[in-house]
Design a protein around this motif. Structure first.
Motif, PDB file in Angstrom:
ATOM      1  N   LEU A 333       0.846  -1.189   0.000  1.00  0.00           N
ATOM      2  CA  LEU A 333       0.000   0.000   0.000  1.00  0.00           C
ATOM      3  C   LEU A 333       0.883   1.241   0.000  1.00  0.00           C
ATOM      4  O   LEU A 333       1.706   1.421   0.907  1.00  0.00           O
ATOM      5  N   VAL A 334       0.722   2.102  -1.015  1.00  0.00           N
ATOM      6  CA  VAL A 334       1.576   3.281  -1.177  1.00  0.00           C
ATOM      7  C   VAL A 334       0.696   4.493  -1.488  1.00  0.00           C
ATOM      8  O   VAL A 334      -0.237   4.400  -2.298  1.00  0.00           O
ATOM      9  N   ALA A 335       0.979   5.617  -0.855  1.00  0.00           N
ATOM     10  CA  ALA A 335       0.346   6.888  -1.210  1.00  0.00           C
ATOM     11  C   ALA A 335       1.271   7.617  -2.174  1.00  0.00           C
ATOM     12  O   ALA A 335       2.433   7.889  -1.852  1.00  0.00           O
ATOM     13  N   LEU A 336       0.781   7.936  -3.359  1.00  0.00           N
ATOM     14  CA  LEU A 336       1.620   8.581  -4.368  1.00  0.00           C
ATOM     15  C   LEU A 336       1.907  10.028  -3.963  1.00  0.00           C
ATOM     16  O   LEU A 336       0.986  10.772  -3.602  1.00  0.00           O
ATOM     17  N   PRO A 337       3.177  10.453  -4.041  1.00  0.00           N
ATOM     18  CA  PRO A 337       3.530  11.830  -3.667  1.00  0.00           C
ATOM     19  C   PRO A 337       2.847  12.848  -4.576  1.00  0.00           C
ATOM     20  O   PRO A 337       2.628  12.596  -5.760  1.00  0.00           O
ATOM     21  N   ARG A 338       2.568  13.988  -3.998  1.00  0.00           N
ATOM     22  CA  ARG A 338       1.880  15.028  -4.755  1.00  0.00           C
ATOM     23  C   ARG A 338       2.776  15.662  -5.812  1.00  0.00           C
ATOM     24  O   ARG A 338       2.360  15.845  -6.964  1.00  0.00           O
ATOM     25  N   PHE A 339       4.001  16.004  -5.440  1.00  0.00           N
ATOM     26  CA  PHE A 339       4.881  16.739  -6.344  1.00  0.00           C
ATOM     27  C   PHE A 339       6.077  15.921  -6.821  1.00  0.00           C
ATOM     28  O   PHE A 339       6.729  16.305  -7.790  1.00  0.00           O
ATOM     29  N   ASP A 340       6.407  14.841  -6.157  1.00  0.00           N
ATOM     30  CA  ASP A 340       7.651  14.121  -6.416  1.00  0.00           C
ATOM     31  C   ASP A 340       7.401  12.805  -7.143  1.00  0.00           C
ATOM     32  O   ASP A 340       6.295  12.275  -7.153  1.00  0.00           O
ATOM     33  N   SER A 341       8.493  12.284  -7.696  1.00  0.00           N
ATOM     34  CA  SER A 341       8.457  10.966  -8.329  1.00  0.00           C
ATOM     35  C   SER A 341       8.561   9.870  -7.267  1.00  0.00           C
ATOM     36  O   SER A 341       9.196  10.049  -6.235  1.00  0.00           O
ATOM     37  N   THR A 342       7.918   8.764  -7.544  1.00  0.00           N
ATOM     38  CA  THR A 342       8.068   7.596  -6.683  1.00  0.00           C
ATOM     39  C   THR A 342       9.389   6.877  -6.929  1.00  0.00           C
ATOM     40  O   THR A 342       9.790   6.026  -6.143  1.00  0.00           O
ATOM     41  N   GLY A 343      10.071   7.219  -8.031  1.00  0.00           N
ATOM     42  CA  GLY A 343      11.141   6.349  -8.495  1.00  0.00           C
ATOM     43  C   GLY A 343      10.534   5.140  -9.185  1.00  0.00           C
ATOM     44  O   GLY A 343       9.309   4.960  -9.246  1.00  0.00           O
ATOM     45  N   LEU A 344      11.395   4.284  -9.711  1.00  0.00           N
ATOM     46  CA  LEU A 344      10.940   3.115 -10.456  1.00  0.00           C
ATOM     47  C   LEU A 344      10.493   2.022  -9.479  1.00  0.00           C
ATOM     48  O   LEU A 344      11.246   1.590  -8.627  1.00  0.00           O
ATOM     49  N   ILE A 345       9.250   1.603  -9.625  1.00  0.00           N
ATOM     50  CA  ILE A 345       8.679   0.532  -8.811  1.00  0.00           C
ATOM     51  C   ILE A 345       8.448  -0.675  -9.710  1.00  0.00           C
ATOM     52  O   ILE A 345       7.843  -0.550 -10.794  1.00  0.00           O
ATOM     53  N   THR A 346       8.924  -1.832  -9.301  1.00  0.00           N
ATOM     54  CA  THR A 346       8.737  -3.061 -10.055  1.00  0.00           C
ATOM     55  C   THR A 346       7.466  -3.760  -9.595  1.00  0.00           C
ATOM     56  O   THR A 346       7.299  -4.015  -8.405  1.00  0.00           O
ATOM     57  N   LEU A 347       6.591  -4.042 -10.529  1.00  0.00           N
ATOM     58  CA  LEU A 347       5.329  -4.738 -10.233  1.00  0.00           C
ATOM     59  C   LEU A 347       5.480  -6.212 -10.579  1.00  0.00           C
ATOM     60  O   LEU A 347       5.804  -6.557 -11.716  1.00  0.00           O
ATOM     61  N   THR A 348       5.303  -7.071  -9.597  1.00  0.00           N
ATOM     62  CA  THR A 348       5.398  -8.515  -9.808  1.00  0.00           C
ATOM     63  C   THR A 348       4.107  -9.176  -9.342  1.00  0.00           C
ATOM     64  O   THR A 348       3.288  -8.589  -8.643  1.00  0.00           O
TER      65      THR A 348
END
Length: 349
Positions: A333-348
Motif C-alpha cells: 500500500l503506497v500513497a503517491l507523492p503530490r509533487f515528487d516521483s516515486t522512483g521506479l517501482i517493479t510490479l510482480t
C-alpha cells in the motif's frame, strides 16, 4: 551402471596367454570366459545407447526445464494531485503514460534517469480534460509521431475548447471508445466510465501478460463499471482525495465542499478504505492511493484509514519499502507523492 567402465580394449586379449592361463581351474579365475562376457556387456550397452537409454555414459536424468524470466512491469508516478498527474507503466518493449499534467521536462528527465528513452513511449492515455491531467500533453508528443494520444473524441474536444493547447494535437489523436479494448504495443487497454465533473471521464483497465492494472484517478463514487474493472486488478491506482473532518473544518467555501463531496466530485478516504476492504482478494498485489488533496488530506491519514480497513478483514499490508518483512506481505500500500516521483517501482505477481 556406468558404461564408461567397459571401454573396449584395442587388442583382443583372448588371443594371448594370460598370467594365470596355466593355473588349475579353481572356479576363481576364468579369464577367457570373463573376456567373452565383457564383450557381451559392451554390445548390450551399445544397443542401449542406440535406443537412447544411455547417452555416452551420462547420468540418465531429465534436464531441468528452462526457467522463464519473472513477469515484471515497471511503474513510476511523476506527481499526483490537483497540481499535476502523470504516471508511467511499461515493460521491455512498450511504455505508456497515464495523463500528462506534470511538466514534460521533468517527466522526460525522470524517464532518462531509469534508462527509458522517449521512443519507448508508444501512447499517452488521457482520463479527462481537466488541466491537471492534460496541460503538458502537446510538449510530450510534439515531433514524436510514434506517440499516440488515446482519449475519446469528447475528451479531445473538451481539451481544445477549455485549454490553450495547439490544434496540432489532433495529428496525434487516436480515438477510443469506452468498453472497446484497444492495443498499444504489448498492452491492451479498455476505457470505462467513472463519475467526475470533467468531460467524458474515463478510467483505464490495462493488461499485459498476466498483469492487470486499473486506474481510477478522479471519481466521486464507485460506479458499477468502475467496480467491475477494479475487482479484476492485480495493481490498483485509486483516488483517496480527502479526509471528511479536514474538509469540513477547512477553509474551502461551502459550494466547493459540496462539489467535492458529490457523486461527481472526489472520494473520501473512508469510502476508499471501505471499498478496498470489501473487494480485496489475493489477486490484488499493489494499491496506489492517488490524487490526495493538499488542503484536506495527509498521506499518513489516508494510509492509516485504508490499512486499518484491510487489517480488519485479515489482510497484512506492506508499505512498499522493500524490506524483507515488507516483501513478505501479500499486499503493498503506497500513497503517491503530490509533487515528487516515486522512483521506479517493479510490479510482480
Amino acid at each position: 551402471m556406468s558404461a564408461a567402465r567397459y571401454k573396449k580394449p584395442s587388442t583382443d586379449s583372448s588371443l594371448f596367454p594370460g598370467l594365470f592361463d596355466d593355473m588349475e581351474d579353481t572356479g576363481f579365475f576364468q579369464p577367457r570366459e570373463k573376456a567373452a562376457g565383457l564383450r557381451d556387456i559392451e554390445k548390450e550397452v551399445e544397443r542401449l545407447r542406440r535406443e537412447g537409454i544411455f547417452n555416452n555414459g551420462a547420468d540418465d536424468l531429465t534436464p531441468m526445464e528452462e526457467v522463464k524470466p519473472a513477469d515484471k512491469l515497471n511503474f513510476i508516478s511523476f506527481g499526483s494531485g490537483s497540481s499535476g498527474n502523470c504516471a508511467y507503466i511499461g515493460d521491455s518493449s512498450t511504455g505508456l503514460l497515464i495523463d500528462a499534467g506534470v511538466n514534460s521536462d521533468n517527466v522526460i528527465e525522470e524517464l532518462r534517469r531509469y534508462g527509458i528513452k522517449m521512443d519507448h513511449i508508444k501512447g499517452i492515455l488521457l482520463t479527462h480534460d481537466h488541466s491537471d491531467h492534460v496541460r503538458y500533453v502537446y510538449p510530450l508528443v510534439r515531433k514524436r509521431p510514434y506517440i499516440g494520444v488515446y482519449c475519446t473524441p469528447r475528451v479531445l474536444n473538451g481539451i481544445l475548447r477549455r485549454h490553450n493547447i495547439s490544434n496540432r494535437i489532433k495529428d496525434y489523436h487516436r480515438p477510443i471508445y469506452k468498453e472497446h479494448p484497444f492495443k498499444i504495443g504489448s498492452f491492451e487497454a479498455t476505457a470505462f466510465e467513472v463519475q467526475h465533473d470533467g468531460t467524458d471521464n474515463a478510467g483505464f483497465f490495462i493488461t499485459r501478460g498476466n498483469h492487470s492494472i486499473a486506474v481510477a484517478t478522479d471519481l466521486g463514487c464507485v460506479s458499477d463499471r468502475a467496480d467491475h474493472y477494479m475487482r479484476q486488478a492485480n495493481h490498483l491506482m485509486i483516488e483517496a482525495n480527502y479526509d471528511s473532518a479536514m474538509l469540513a473544518s477547512g477553509p474551502y467555501p461551502e459550494y466547493l465542499k459540496a462539489r467535492i463531496r458529490s457523486d461527481s466530485g472526489h472520494l473520501d478516504n473512508a469510502v476508499t478504505a471501505e471499498y478496498l476492504a470489501r473487494i480485496y482478494t489475493s489477486r490484488l498485489r499493489n494499491i496506489f492511493l492517488c490524487h490526495l488533496s493538499r488542503d484536506n488530506n495527509r498521506p499518513e491519514i489516508a494510509l492509516s484509514a485504508v490499512e486499518k480497513a484491510l487489517e480488519a478483514v485479515g489482510v497484512r499490508v506492506g508499505n512498499g519499502s522493500n524490506s524483507p518483512y515488507d516483501r513478505s506481505a501479500p499486499l503493498q500500500l503506497v500513497a503517491l507523492p503530490r509533487f515528487d516521483s516515486t522512483g521506479l517501482i517493479t510490479l510482480t505477481l
